[in-house]
Design a protein around this motif. Structure first.
Motif, mmCIF file in Angstrom:
data_model
loop_
_atom_site.group_PDB
_atom_site.id
_atom_site.type_symbol
_atom_site.label_atom_id
_atom_site.label_comp_id
_atom_site.label_asym_id
_atom_site.label_seq_id
_atom_site.Cartn_x
_atom_site.Cartn_y
_atom_site.Cartn_z
ATOM 1 N N ARG A 46 61.439 57.079 29.613
ATOM 2 C CA ARG A 46 62.533 57.197 29.249
ATOM 3 C C ARG A 46 62.487 58.053 27.883
ATOM 4 N N ASN A 48 63.226 58.767 23.570
ATOM 5 C CA ASN A 48 64.128 58.289 22.678
ATOM 6 C C ASN A 48 64.372 59.410 21.732
ATOM 7 N N ARG A 50 65.822 60.604 18.166
ATOM 8 C CA ARG A 50 65.687 59.837 16.784
ATOM 9 C C ARG A 50 65.995 61.031 15.752
ATOM 10 N N CYS A 64 69.034 56.585 16.470
ATOM 11 C CA CYS A 64 67.949 56.428 17.333
ATOM 12 C C CYS A 64 68.457 55.541 18.703
ATOM 13 N N ASP A 66 67.996 55.685 23.458
ATOM 14 C CA ASP A 66 67.449 55.924 24.464
ATOM 15 C C ASP A 66 68.043 56.903 25.607
ATOM 16 N N ASP A 68 67.696 58.790 29.533
ATOM 17 C CA ASP A 68 67.070 58.483 31.005
ATOM 18 C C ASP A 68 66.476 59.743 31.426
#
Length: 179
Positions: A46, A48, A50, A64, A66, A68
């Protein structure tokens, strides 16, 4: 997800005028001169995304979360830097700067706005902090705390000049009259 995937994203974003670089085999940064710097990390297949400028944070502009797919994160980053504020019902809103919010949630919040004065909004804001102080901080991260206590000024009314203040988790929205 591989380093080649990140390198291809870097190349695409550089072609669009952004500065990019690989920080490690699992992370890269993206920035635009005079603007924010974003970090993309690969974590267990995944991504992330941020932005964390304030220490300890989060500040109003920090986030922040996630994502896909590589295509989705590339689109979010492109929108973050190049999209323009949108207009909904006489509100000018910088929705692209809050990529963890959705257009549908924003439309719902605008349809259910509470109109308040600056003093009333200040009292509401202080009450949210009092609620937080009564909960156990032992199990909450800084971002969890900010979700229920932090409001963002993400737009203004094009006619009245009111500020649009939305709680980070989008559970409350206020049109704050300038006095």
């Amino acid at each position: 997800m591989s380093m080649e995937d990140l390198q291809s994203v870097c190349k695409y974003l550089e072609e669009k005028g952004l500065q990019t670089g690989l920080s490690s085999a699992e992370s890269m940064y993206v920035k635009k001169t005079g603007d924010a710097s974003l970090e993309i990390r690969v974590i267990s297949n995944r991504f992330n995304l941020r932005r964390w400028d304030y220490v300890p944070g989060p500040g109003e502009d920090d986030f922040c979360f996630d994502i896909d797919s590589l295509d989705e994160i590339t689109l979010i980053v492109w929108n973050y830097f190049f999209a323009q504020p949108i207009k909904i019902a006489d509100w000018d809103i910088a929705l692209h700067r809050y990529p963890y919010w959705s257009l549908q949630e924003m439309q719902y919040r605008l349809a259910n706005l509470v109109h308040v004065t600056q003093d009333q909004f200040q009292a509401i804001h202080e009450e949210r902090y009092k609620r937080y102080e009564r909960t156990s901080i032992e199990y909450l991260t800084r971002l969890d705390i900010a979700e229920t206590t932090q409001f963002m000024c993400c737009g203004k009314h094009m006619i009245t000049g009111e500020k649009l203040m939305i709680r980070r988790d989008m559970q409350e929205a206020y049109a704050v009259r300038l006095e």
